[in-house]
Design an enzyme around this catalytic site. Sequence first.
Site, mmCIF file in Angstrom:
data_model
loop_
_atom_site.group_PDB
_atom_site.id
_atom_site.type_symbol
_atom_site.label_atom_id
_atom_site.label_comp_id
_atom_site.label_asym_id
_atom_site.label_seq_id
_atom_site.Cartn_x
_atom_site.Cartn_y
_atom_site.Cartn_z
ATOM 1 N N ARG A 1 0.847 -1.208 0.000
ATOM 2 C CA ARG A 1 0.000 0.000 0.000
ATOM 3 C C ARG A 1 0.873 1.245 0.000
ATOM 4 N NH1 ARG A 1 -5.392 -0.868 3.440
ATOM 5 N NH2 ARG A 1 -6.217 -2.509 2.133
ATOM 6 N N GLU B 1 -2.328 -8.691 -4.917
ATOM 7 C CA GLU B 1 -3.731 -9.113 -5.036
ATOM 8 C C GLU B 1 -3.838 -10.617 -5.276
ATOM 9 O OE1 GLU B 1 -6.272 -7.558 -4.169
ATOM 10 O OE2 GLU B 1 -5.393 -5.574 -3.947
ATOM 11 N N GLY C 1 -0.003 -22.025 -0.695
ATOM 12 C CA GLY C 1 -1.117 -22.855 -1.165
ATOM 13 C C GLY C 1 -1.620 -22.434 -2.542
ATOM 14 N N TYR C 2 -2.558 -23.190 -3.074
ATOM 15 C CA TYR C 2 -3.124 -22.918 -4.403
ATOM 16 C C TYR C 2 -2.011 -22.569 -5.398
ATOM 17 C CZ TYR C 2 -7.488 -22.764 -1.851
ATOM 18 O OH TYR C 2 -8.539 -23.073 -1.058
ATOM 19 N N TYR D 1 -12.092 -8.940 -10.231
ATOM 20 C CA TYR D 1 -11.706 -8.331 -8.962
ATOM 21 C C TYR D 1 -10.277 -7.772 -9.045
ATOM 22 C CZ TYR D 1 -9.510 -7.737 -4.563
ATOM 23 O OH TYR D 1 -8.754 -7.185 -3.566
ATOM 24 N N ASP E 1 -14.433 -7.980 -3.307
ATOM 25 C CA ASP E 1 -14.017 -9.286 -2.784
ATOM 26 C C ASP E 1 -15.112 -9.794 -1.838
ATOM 27 O OD1 ASP E 1 -13.758 -7.756 -0.533
ATOM 28 O OD2 ASP E 1 -11.674 -8.247 -0.141
ATOM 29 N N CYS F 1 -17.106 -4.817 9.656
ATOM 30 C CA CYS F 1 -18.293 -5.528 9.183
ATOM 31 C C CYS F 1 -17.907 -6.977 8.859
ATOM 32 C CB CYS F 1 -18.874 -4.814 7.960
ATOM 33 S SG CYS F 1 -20.540 -5.346 7.591
ATOM 34 N N CYS G 1 -19.059 1.176 13.800
ATOM 35 C CA CYS G 1 -19.110 1.316 12.345
ATOM 36 C C CYS G 1 -19.399 2.769 11.938
ATOM 37 C CB CYS G 1 -20.191 0.403 11.775
ATOM 38 S SG CYS G 1 -20.304 0.528 9.985
ATOM 39 N N CYS H 1 -26.889 2.077 6.551
ATOM 40 C CA CYS H 1 -26.936 0.613 6.544
ATOM 41 C C CYS H 1 -28.369 0.108 6.761
ATOM 42 C CB CYS H 1 -26.015 0.048 7.616
ATOM 43 S SG CYS H 1 -25.973 -1.747 7.567
HETATM 44 S S1 SF4 Z 1 -23.755 -0.985 10.506
HETATM 45 FE FE1 SF4 Z 1 -23.997 -2.238 8.664
HETATM 46 S S2 SF4 Z 1 -22.087 -1.958 7.529
HETATM 47 FE FE2 SF4 Z 1 -21.728 -1.257 9.614
HETATM 48 S S3 SF4 Z 1 -20.866 -3.049 10.682
HETATM 49 FE FE3 SF4 Z 1 -23.110 -3.047 11.059
HETATM 50 S S4 SF4 Z 1 -23.907 -4.335 9.427
HETATM 51 FE FE4 SF4 Z 1 -21.825 -3.771 8.790
#
Ligand code: SF4
Length: 504
Positions: free
Chosen positions: A4, A29, A73-74, A115, A133, A217, A226, A232
């Site tokens: 990164r 990746e 692996g893989y 991806y 992903d 999440c 969050c 959400c």
């Molecule tokens: S609020 Fe929604 S996006 Fe945030 S952690 Fe909870 S379920 Fe995941």
Amino acid sequence: MPWRKSWTDPSTTTLEEVERRAYQVWISEIMLQQTRVATVIDYWNRWMERWPTIQDLAAAEQDEVLSAWRGLGYYSRATRIHDAAKIVCKDSSMKGLLPTDVGELVAKVPGVGRYTAGAISAIVFGRAAPMVDGNVLRVLSRQLGVFGDVKADKAIIELLWAAADSLVKAIAGDDPEDEDDIDHNTTTEKEEEKEAAPSNRPGRWGQALMELGSTICTPKPNCAVCPITSSCRAYDEGIRSASKRGFISKPTVSSNTTLDIEDACILCKPFEEYAEEDDDNEQGTKTEEGPKQQKPKSRTQTTLRSFAFTQVTSKRKITPGPEPPPSPALSSAALEAVVNYARKFPLKTVKKAVREEETLVCAIRRSDGRYLIHKRPEKGLLAGLWELPSYIVKDPQGGSAKTRKRDAEKFVQGLISESVKARKRKTVVKHVDELGSVPWLFSHLKLTMHVHLFEFVDEGEDSDEDRLKEDGRTRSRWSDVEALDAESMGTGMRKCWALVKEAD
Ligand code: SF4
């Protein structure tokens, strides 16, 4: 994460730098597919030290590449990267530089799916390409309240990719630094289709979504910290569900709840609203505040029209606002109810039973101390890796030590006579012992390898020509202990080899 780095605009930097950056992101990746970040870091650093450019990788020997991959692996990933590096370097239009466009990346570079293509296009070239992903699929299925199988249901997967595509395009064109910021409520279709100028925003956005999925999440989300609870849908529905069940006295979030039959989603599967939440209560504790005894209720998810955040009608210009409000203060029981609701998303799939297989791994030690090894076919499981000769047991469950010994002897006799008969030499093969069993788990296969040691007395020595035998599919050679230590082998086979070395 060493791969990164801050974004540099490809149009203002040297071709070598862009080429190297694309190569670094591509390798990271591919390594990160199916492998944890903590494991990948060391491998990536060693890889970049050994092959700092795509041209260095293209010039490497296949065995060296497989050997550097050992433990990740893989192994087919390593073979594909190596093949792809050669193609990218040889191709007259690419000349070592990976394409910027997702479609071209997928079409021209073996092993690159949409991806990885999205990640390279967004992170390196600053293009508005989605990278989705498993973590992002989970985040988006919760954000949109889509209850479906994100691993196998194509319609659901396409829907979430389309959502990710719209999001990254909006993010790419929504630069707060830009004076001419677009008013998304008044833009014309033509303006929306216009591709945003490359910037660091698509890459940062994509990585942020993935990071959110891997740290907050997660399968059991930590909604309390969050930053995107306000958008959400699973969280919002969780609040309402917790409220109905008496965990919250006054609903803190309200959504439009007047629904009619046309609001039923045709993609989502029905789910039981309460029963599973209680099963998921890992501590198995019930608090004073609830839950109310309610019968499980099966319902189908409604379309996004019924969710509040789609109903913003004001013609406001979208500019970065103040920090989102903190999550409503919930009691721990209420929060747990909300989390248990959110964790239903996405739909859990029933895992297929893993196939079981047993093999007899036969270490054949010649009187000069060398061992016979075989190269696996170039395609399929552990493609191109070396191994001690192995025989798949026909009736794995019914085998005993006696039958395994008999089968191993038969197998080894067959191998030896195949190799020396033509030269009419006198040979003796003796079974020494069964040294032990090594269990090994692949994603689709549970393998048990029974390791047998044989001694092989050969009157004559193989000439150089005899050492490598090609039969079109497999290659074999006699290898001394030191050389065998350095061979590219799978990790499970290496454990078998460790047993043999101990007995040697
Ligand atoms: S609020 Fe929604 S996006 Fe945030 S952690 Fe909870 S379920 Fe995941």
